[in-house]
Write an enzyme that holds these catalytic residues in place. Structure first.
Site, PDB file in Angstrom:
ATOM      1  N   VAL A 166      21.113  16.647  18.234  1.00 33.16           N
ATOM      2  CA  VAL A 166      21.303  17.329  19.515  1.00 33.16           C
ATOM      3  C   VAL A 166      20.558  16.587  20.622  1.00 33.16           C
ATOM      4  CG1 VAL A 166      21.751  19.600  18.547  1.00 33.16           C
ATOM      5  CG2 VAL A 166      19.401  18.906  19.009  1.00 33.16           C
ATOM      6  N   ASP A 167      19.886  15.492  20.258  1.00 36.71           N
ATOM      7  CA  ASP A 167      19.191  14.720  21.292  1.00 36.71           C
ATOM      8  C   ASP A 167      19.972  13.425  21.549  1.00 36.71           C
ATOM      9  OD1 ASP A 167      18.737  13.382  18.950  1.00 36.71           O
ATOM     10  OD2 ASP A 167      16.563  13.614  18.961  1.00 36.71           O
ATOM     11  N   ASP A 168      19.373  12.487  22.251  1.00 35.69           N
ATOM     12  CA  ASP A 168      20.099  11.265  22.579  1.00 35.69           C
ATOM     13  C   ASP A 168      19.926  10.188  21.521  1.00 35.69           C
ATOM     14  OD1 ASP A 168      21.300  12.178  24.897  1.00 35.69           O
ATOM     15  OD2 ASP A 168      19.428  11.922  26.009  1.00 35.69           O
TER      16      ASP A 168
END
Ligand code: WTA
Length: 702
Positions: free
Chosen positions: A571-573
């Site tokens: 869910v992060d980059d």
């Protein structure tokens, strides 16, 4: 009966809650109806398994959660400690609001992981057992080492390292392909209390140098070249360049130990720096084959492994000795239902965490026979893996979904080609009858790949352990125990002993029952990383501040009505390309280092084989025009700064990027454009210049 037990699991994470859907990003295909398909282990398998029913799992799991100190110290007592740990088996603070984050296990206990992996097994009478079978890139290259032979090699190298002044706590960088010398080098460092930092031999000179500058090693261990598939990669040239670069940044390394990998390159043609470079074969074998162990505290560092995060610089994940030892050994044993007669093959490279925990430490601590494979899984053809399985009678085969998907594609092509004559099929022309457990790691395994793996590779006979974990966690966190669980294709099932995973919403509130959200962990476990090297603050900010009180994994997850966990991706980059973690920020920074690139934004897109592909939007500096040549040179910039595995799959010219009025790039929109979901762009009216979206769409196929 099975079902009833599984249903009772649903009450474990306490009660049935309401379905709560977060944004679409974290809701993958996981919630498809297939989740209700249960695949049961055979009765024969369950009967012989270490944990043979959900009830038995539940009992052990409860014990591990109710009294972790007791549970883990009972296991730790089976290992060798010259001094037992103190009163307190562990201490933890995972709550940033209550002070510094701190995790300790078995503090005060004095041990050595190399001793436990080698000497202890030899003393138990297994000195003559094969520790490592080595399979080279070419079909006729192989070798093996028994536990006693491995210990001798490790001791020789350990003595050499001591002789050149490597001491307890010093770092040693290892940049080697999958030769036996790679686990040997790791174990030699561990034996003398040195901290190894293995850098995957696919990283570029720039990346290697960045890591060298960060950890300032006393020595670098490499080899002159390696053959992978039909390519030769000149590793020492890369090291040479990295060392020049490091010296410019104030870190010079006195010793570079080179293994002469004769089948790839002769020493005569290897470039040499007198005074710094040493041939392994000329030096190491002269040292004694015994070497006293450096006894270390359980909390002394064992290794550093750099991994990508959502911001620029790679993070040096630090693991310590005692907890990591107990955790990798225990997870290996249970998740693969390990028996001393097993022949185990994990296809991962020791340059990644999987190779640390499940090629080297976990299996050897159990006295297992491990295969180390130098080559590429599709060389000379797509049947190579099954050729190796039959050659060594592999019983446990552990790999990544990306490999499963690529072999699945090749296998299908082969059977089409041969008019469905299965003897010619890359898989079925091999017997594979030795296999009994399969494993998957690195990314979510999609149900269709799961089924192919299960039905075709495992002949519908071998349970699949879909192990969810991370560099940071040291070992498996959510994983099937193969004899215990009916499986659901694509679900990593239930937490390992001692792990309390929770799913939280955006506000950090735990959500219960059937739900989806952000995956966190509520307690510490022995294999947890203790800090980011030299940057404890970043450790706290990245992992413990997003949801105070919890370790935040960076992954999305849903839990179904039976309590099964479905990992849905980052869910992060961070993007996950062929199971390799790549930070979008790293790729962006490599792109903008190109003099003709003004700005870049990188997103992940679905990729049939790699899981995710790298999709880069690139804005050029004024006056420069698009060309295929420029695409190549931008790609080269990424290969040079990071490594070939991070090269973008697609470069999309972007006259402008969609930004909010405050200048923030709206990646949500870029992801939709990249995946051609143009009817799902959502509200674009908050953009500073909404017309850039149309421009981007118009340039989609350029
Ligand atoms: C992903 C690799 C779904 C996840 C061991 C995690 C998985 C990241 C699985 C860590 C799995 C790993 N199912 N996703 N079985 N295993 N991941 O640090 O996104 O290279 O956060 O460790 O890989 O990658 P790392």
């Amino acid at each position: 009966d099975h079902l009833r037990h599984v249903e009772s699991m649903a009450t474990l994470p306490s009660g049935a809650g309401k379905i709560s859907h977060l944004n679409a990003v974290i809701l993958g295909e996981a919630l498809a109806s297939e989740e209700n398909d249960l695949v049961f282990p055979s009765e024969d398998f369950s009967r012989q398994a270490l944990v043979s029913s959900p009830a038995q799992y539940l009992e052990l799991y409860r014990k591990s959660i109710e009294d972790p100190a007791r549970f883990w110290s009972a296991i730790a007592s089976e290992f060798y400690w010259i001094q037992k740990w103190g009163e307190q088996v562990y201490s933890e603070n995972l709550d940033v609001t209550k002070g510094d984050i701190k995790i300790e296990w078995f503090k005060g206990g004095i041990t050595n992981i190399c001793y436990n992996a080698l000497d202890r097994n030899i003393e138990a009478g297994n000195g003559g057992k094969v520790a490592i079978y080595w399979e080279g890139n070419e079909l006729d290259q192989d070798g093996s080492l028994t536990y006693s032979e491995l210990l001798e090699k490790v001791c020789q190298l350990a003595n050499y390292l001591k002789d050149i002044g490597v001491r307890k706590g010093d770092a040693v960088v290892i940049y080697l392909p999958m030769l036996m010398e790679l686990p040997i080098a790791m174990l030699a460092c561990a034996r003398i209390g040195a901290v190894h930092s293995v850098v995957f031999a696919g990283f570029s000179a720039d990346s290697l140098s960045q890591r060298i500058v960060d950890c300032k090693p006393k020595a670098v261990i490499t080899c002159n070249a390696v053959r992978r598939g039909s390519k030769v990669i000149y590793l020492k040239d890369i090291v040479d360049a990295a060392l020049v670069e490091s010296a410019k940044n104030g870190v010079s390394v006195d010793v570079c130990l080179n293994y002469e990998n004769k089948s790839a390159m002769k020493r005569e043609t290897t470039k040499w720096t007198e005074g710094r470079d040493v041939w392994w074969q000329d030096t190491v074998p002269k040292y004694p084959t015994t070497c006293a162990v450096e006894w270390v505290d359980a909390e002394d560092p064992l290794f550093l492994l750099y991994t990508s995060g959502s911001t620029g610089k790679p993070k040096g994940v630090l693991h310590t000795t005692g907890g990591y030892m107990i955790y990798t050994a225990t997870t290996f044993k249970y998740a693969f239902d390990y028996k001393p007669s097993d022949i185990y093959w994990c296809t991962a490279d020791c340059g990644w965490i999987t190779g640390h925990s499940y090629v080297t430490y976990g299996p050897l601590l159990n006295g297992a026979t491990v295969i180390v494979f130098e080559g590429a899984p599709n060389y000379p053809d797509a049947g190579r893996c099954w050729d190796i399985v039959d050659k060594y009678k592999v019983t446990i085969f552990y790999t990544a979904p990306t490999l499963v998907r690529s072999l699945m594609r090749d296998g299908d092509e082969a059977s089409n080609f041969s008019g469905f004559t299965c003897n010619l099929c890359y898989v079925t022309r091999y017997s594979r009858k030795s296999l009994r457990v399969l494993g998957s790691v690195g990314e979510p395994i999609n149900p269709s790949a799961w089924r192919w793996f299960f039905n075709v590779v495992g002949d519908a006979r071998c349970p699949i352990s879909d192990t969810w974990w991370q560099t940071e966690t040291g070992g498996f966190m959510i994983t099937p125990l193969p004899g215990a669980w009916p499986q659901k294709p694509g679900s990593a099932t239930f937490p390992f002993f001692g792990v309390l995973p929770v799913i939280v919403d955006e506000k950090g509130t735990e959500i219960e029952g059937e739900c989806s959200g952000y995956l966190c962990v509520k307690n510490s476990w022995p294999g947890a990383f203790r800090t980011l090297y030299g940057d404890h603050e970043r450790y706290e900010t990245t992992y413990f501040k997003p949801f105070p009180g919890y370790y935040f994994t960076g992954d999305g997850c849903s839990r179904d009505k039976d309590g099964y966990h479905w990992l849905t991706g980052r869910v992060d980059d961070v993007i996950n390309v062929s199971g390799h973690r790549i930070g979008t920020a790293e790729v962006e920074s490599a792109l903008v280092s190109h003099p003709q690139c003004a700005e870049a934004a990188v997103v992940g897109v679905e990729h049939e084989v790699k899981g995710q592909g790298i999709y880069a939007f690139v804005t050029l500096v004024d006056g420069v025009s698009y060309s295929e040549e420029l695409k190549k040179s931008l790609t080269l910039a990424v290969r040079k700064q990071i490594g070939a595995f991070a090269a973008p799959d697609k470069i999309h010219w972007a006259p402008g990027l969609p930004k909010t009025r405050s200048g923030k790039i709206m990646r949500r929109i870029l992801r939709k454009i990249a995946s051609r979901q143009l009817d799902e762009l959502g509200d674009t009216s908050t953009l500073a210049d909404p017309s850039v979206v149309d421009q981007l769409i118009a340039l989609s196929d350029c």
